[in-house]
Design a protein around this motif. Sequence first.
Motif, short mmCIF file in Angstrom:
data_model
loop_
_atom_site.label_atom_id
_atom_site.label_comp_id
_atom_site.label_asym_id
_atom_site.label_seq_id
_atom_site.Cartn_x
_atom_site.Cartn_y
_atom_site.Cartn_z
N PRO A 39 0.83 -1.21 0.00
CA PRO A 39 0.00 0.00 0.00
C PRO A 39 0.87 1.26 0.00
O PRO A 39 1.96 1.27 0.57
CB PRO A 39 -0.80 -0.10 1.30
N ALA A 40 0.37 2.27 -0.63
CA ALA A 40 1.14 3.51 -0.70
C ALA A 40 0.18 4.69 -0.81
O ALA A 40 -0.96 4.55 -1.24
CB ALA A 40 2.07 3.50 -1.91
N GLU A 41 0.71 5.85 -0.39
CA GLU A 41 -0.02 7.09 -0.61
C GLU A 41 0.61 7.77 -1.83
O GLU A 41 1.82 7.84 -1.93
CB GLU A 41 0.12 7.99 0.62
N VAL A 42 -0.23 8.23 -2.72
CA VAL A 42 0.28 8.89 -3.92
C VAL A 42 -0.33 10.28 -4.01
O VAL A 42 -1.54 10.45 -3.86
CB VAL A 42 -0.04 8.07 -5.19
N ARG A 43 0.53 11.27 -4.21
CA ARG A 43 0.06 12.66 -4.31
C ARG A 43 0.20 13.14 -5.74
O ARG A 43 1.30 13.13 -6.29
CB ARG A 43 0.86 13.55 -3.36
N LEU A 44 -0.92 13.52 -6.30
CA LEU A 44 -0.92 14.03 -7.68
C LEU A 44 -1.02 15.55 -7.63
O LEU A 44 -1.74 16.10 -6.80
CB LEU A 44 -2.11 13.46 -8.44
#
Length: 574
Positions: free
Chosen positions: A482-487
Amino acid sequence: MINEKEAPKVMEEKNPSVLPANFIETIINEDLKENKNNSRVHTRFPPEPNGYLHIGHAKSICLNFGIAAKYNGLCNLRFDDTNPSKEEVEYVESIKEDVRWLGFDWEERLFYASDYFEEMYQFAEQLIKEGKAYVCDLSPQEIKEYRGTLTEPGKESPYRNRSVEENLKLFRAMRAGEFEDGSRVLRAKIAMSSPNLNMRDPVLYRIQREKHHRTGSKWCIYPMYDYAHPLSDALEKITHSICTLEFENHRPLYDWVLEACHIDPRPQQIEFARLNLTYTVMSKRKLRELVEKGYVNGWDDPRMPTISGLRRRGYTPESIRDFCERIGVAKSNSTVDIALLEHCVREDLNKRAPRVMCVLRPLKVVIENYPENQVEMLRAEVNPEDLGMGFREIPFSREIYIEQEDFMENPPKKYFRLSPGSEVRLKHAYIIKCTEVIKDEKTGEIKELRCTYDPETKSGMSQGNRKVKGTLHWVSARHAIPAEVRLYDNLFLKENPDDEEDGDFIANLNPKSIEVLESALVESGLIGAEPGSRFQFLRQGYFCVDPDSTSERLIFNRIVSLKDTWAKMQKLRA
Ligand code: ATP
Ligand code: MG
């Protein structure tokens, strides 16, 4: 840019290896030809430590350090710290870090204008003794009124004709702290009728009781920029003092100060156009406002045009230097498309960034004819642009995730992704076919897809090359991390957010400049990825591990998407 045909002429000149890349280098070549400054080339980058550096400063850094390198010369880093009220040690440290990160080295030549306060003071006494400066008791408001306008000449100060003795006594008393802040100034005695407002007896020194980050409370008078800058250049034996266009009509004053102080040979001020970028504000004052009022999360917020913001976003120093080279150096102001900056980092990372798969908004897929507990390791190239980067192994299993937007229940024509009954290839794996859509009974939301795979279609196998139109990225459910991704999107909505026609630049902020995806899933090989490492997520763009990322929680910033609007525009133009 000079063309190849002109090369031989330059080749014969004194400094045989240097073809001028811009008008500044043309000037330098002329100077070398005339053996001016004993053929030395010495530049400086002179930031005021009142904020973090931005991409505009990068242009100036590349120019100054670049010229020094090209001409076998030197470039100093000098803090222009003559204004104690706005300057801080934090900024000094960040500036040093940013210049180094960009790849430049000032060696032992780190200087501060404040180191020269005593020398500057001595020069000022000399100016007084030669009748070229006087102490003026007009208030700041009166000085402004006496100054005149572009169409009207100024009026002489009633204090203009004080004797040398009185001026010296008063100036020494100013230094000794005998007068209130703002009650007196030292002014150059030039000409109140000059068509150039900067020459109408400009202020050289002001009284200001403010603690300085280096000199503490040693001084209560501080030199003005227009006086301190030429003298700092002279004391460092700078040959070419490169600055931005807004200083063009300060040049007569720059030269006046040097001449009045009998500096010989004199550094030469040369102005070039500052960098402006679309969808960006560049002034430190405005960037500081964004930080201080909390519109962004600090100077290094990945949406900021600061060097530290770009670094955190994942930009490489190489891509920024490449950008600065491509935009060139000119004498008239213009605005560069931010798409060019993005193009530069794409081009750099395309060559270097390992490819991985990441599903940003996961949709579960169960491959019903795949054995329940089987795991198969698939081989994939790390970077198809550079096979020397080797291969990686990706686990494949019965349950995987694909991107929500890669499935449509009722697709329009020419939809080549997955839909009921259609086939797609899973990158580096097999062709699958969708057999069933499982929905939430209440909401109708799609929960999961059921698919079958064709074991004869494994990627890379000779019989596996059956063609289908769509290829999707995916991750194995059991193995993915799992990861957090910031666009990110542009920080401003308008191409020119500084255009204040409809209000303040703050009104042009893009409310959707950041989107945080909390439940992305990345390929298992990314476990423990180090902050600062960069990847291409297939079909999604280039990403960089954020410094706040930990082994428990991976956080990625999207540097840029893969869609290259700049390259596309160039093609259309061609
Ligand atoms: P700002 O207007 O953003 O506050 P500044 O010019 O006051 O910038 P300084 O710290 O004085 O910032 O700038 C250091 C050097 O960088 C100067 O030589 C300046 O001319 C140059 N510089 C600043 N902004 C730009 C820009 N947008 N493009 C090119 N050079 C720049
Ligand atoms: Mg400035």
